[in-house]
Design a protein around this motif. Sequence first.
Motif: not given
Length: 154
Positions: A54-76
């Motif tokens: 699937h398109s890299p843009r769609l994949c990136a939107l899924i990866a980063h939805h709803s402030a995912a960076t905050f939870e990714a940081a919590e999870r390492g």
Amino acid sequence: MAARAEELTLAVPEADRELLVVAAWWHDLGYAPDLVQTGFHPIDGALYLTAKGHSPRLCALIAHHSAATFEAAERGLEAELAEWPREEGPVPDALWTADMTTGPRGERFDYAERLSEILARYAEDSIVGRAMSRAQPSIQAAIDRTSFRLAAAN
């Protein structure tokens, strides 16, 4: 959530409206038990969609939805999330808005109600609780920008 995203399509450029709705349909794909690789659904969904071509843009939107960076940081998992560039602008803002104003059974919430619902399911000191609490200003800003764009379009 996809129905809510459909309501928000006027807040994004016409060329991106279908992408917004598709991302809304697939945003929680990574919860599917057969797709779990990291245990963090935005990354797991993006990994699956990437593997399927699937398109890299769609994949990136899924990866980063709803402030995912905050939870990714919590999870390492910051390095794993960084595999996809984080887009800023109308499409991710509208995607976050749709997610953060729709309950798990499709019910309509304002953001404060949605945050309360999330914190009722997850302890405030849990990974999700801490991430959602830290993400509040970012999520509220995305909702505010989407509301402004939607009002301007109407």
